[in-house]
Enzyme design. Sequence first.
Site, short mmCIF file in Angstrom:
data_model
loop_
_atom_site.label_atom_id
_atom_site.label_comp_id
_atom_site.label_asym_id
_atom_site.label_seq_id
_atom_site.Cartn_x
_atom_site.Cartn_y
_atom_site.Cartn_z
N LYS A 208 0.83 -1.21 0.00
CA LYS A 208 0.00 0.00 0.00
C LYS A 208 0.86 1.25 0.00
CE LYS A 208 -0.57 0.51 5.03
NZ LYS A 208 -1.50 0.46 6.16
N THR A 239 -9.33 3.04 11.40
CA THR A 239 -10.41 3.60 10.57
C THR A 239 -10.95 2.57 9.58
OG1 THR A 239 -8.86 4.37 8.87
CG2 THR A 239 -9.33 5.88 10.71
N GLY A 241 -9.76 1.76 6.78
CA GLY A 241 -9.51 2.13 5.39
C GLY A 241 -8.63 1.12 4.67
#
Length: 328
Positions: A208, A239, A241
Site C-alpha cells: 500500500k 479507521t 480504510g
Amino acid sequence: MYHSHRMELFSCRASHDFAEKVIGHLNRNIREGESPVHLGDLEVTPFSDGEFQPRFKDSVRGATVFILQSTIPPSDNLMELLLCIDAAKRASADKVIAVIPYFGWARQDRKDRPRVAIGAKLVANLLRAAGADRVMTCDLHADQIQGFFDIPVDHVYASKVFIPCIHDLHLDNLAIAAPDMGGAKRASSYAKALSTKTEDCGVILCHKTRERANVVAEIKAIGEVEGKNIIIVDDLIDTAGTLCKAGDVLKEKGAKSVRACATHGLLSGNALEKIHNSALEEVFITDSVPHPELAGDPKIRIVSMTEVFASIIDKVYNYEPISPQFIR
C-alpha cells in the site's frame, strides 16, 4: 507450587468487563490450597477540573498486584493505569504487574519523520517510572517494542484464539493475506500454523501507499488470489480504510471470499460503516478493546482473549513457563 504472596487483581475503568471474565476463568481453574480470586475494590474520585484520583479500598500490602487496563484513547486511560501502579507501590505491594490487553501508542515505535516522538518508548518509560515490575500485553504493533522496556514483558499473540476460529470455518483453498508489507511475518506465521500435510496455506502480500496518515492511496496484491478463500490478518483496525480497500482489491482479483482477523478493534470514525459496505464477509476481533454495542452485528465477530490472559496471569503468579501458550 503454592505462592507465598497472595494475588490481588484490580481493574481500571476501561477494562472492567474484561477483568471480570478473567476472574471467572481463574476461579474455574483454581488450584488446591489457593483461595478464590476476587476483583479488588478500586475507587476513582473525579475532580471538577478533570483530574481524578484512584484509591485501592482493599489492602495490597505484601501482595502480587495485577492491574488490568487497555490504554485505549483518551489518554485518561493511560494516566489512570499509571496512577494505580503508583498507588499500589506506595501501599507496599510486593510486585505490581500491569496487564494491558491493548497497548496504546504502539504505532509510534520509531522516527519515521523528522521531529516526531517515539510514543511507545515514552509509555514504556512511564510504566517503569510509575513502579510496574512486569507488563503483560497482546499483539504489539511491532514485536521489537518489547525491547523498549527495562522490565519483563509477556507478549501474548491472538493467534491462540484466531487459528481455532479459522479452522472452524472449514475453508478450502485457504490463503492468508497481510494488509501491508509490515504484516508479512504475521501472515507467514498464520499460514504455517494453518498448513496441513495435504495442502499448503498460501500467503498474499498487499503493498500500500498512503496519501497521509489514515488515508490509503493505492493497494496492490502480490500472490495467488483467484479462487482462494482469503483471511486478512492484522494487529488492529483503526479507521478500517486499509482493511476494506485490501478486501475489495482481493475480491476484484478473483478471491472466492475475503474475511479478516484483527486483534484490536479500535473502529474509530466511520470504520463500521466502511466494513459493512466492503467485500469483507466477516471480521473477527478480540475483546481487548470493549465494544458491547457490537453484540449481534452481522459482520463483526468478537473472540475473547480473557481465558488466555487468565492462564498467563496464573502461570506468571506461580512461576511456571508460559511458552506453551504461544502459537507463533
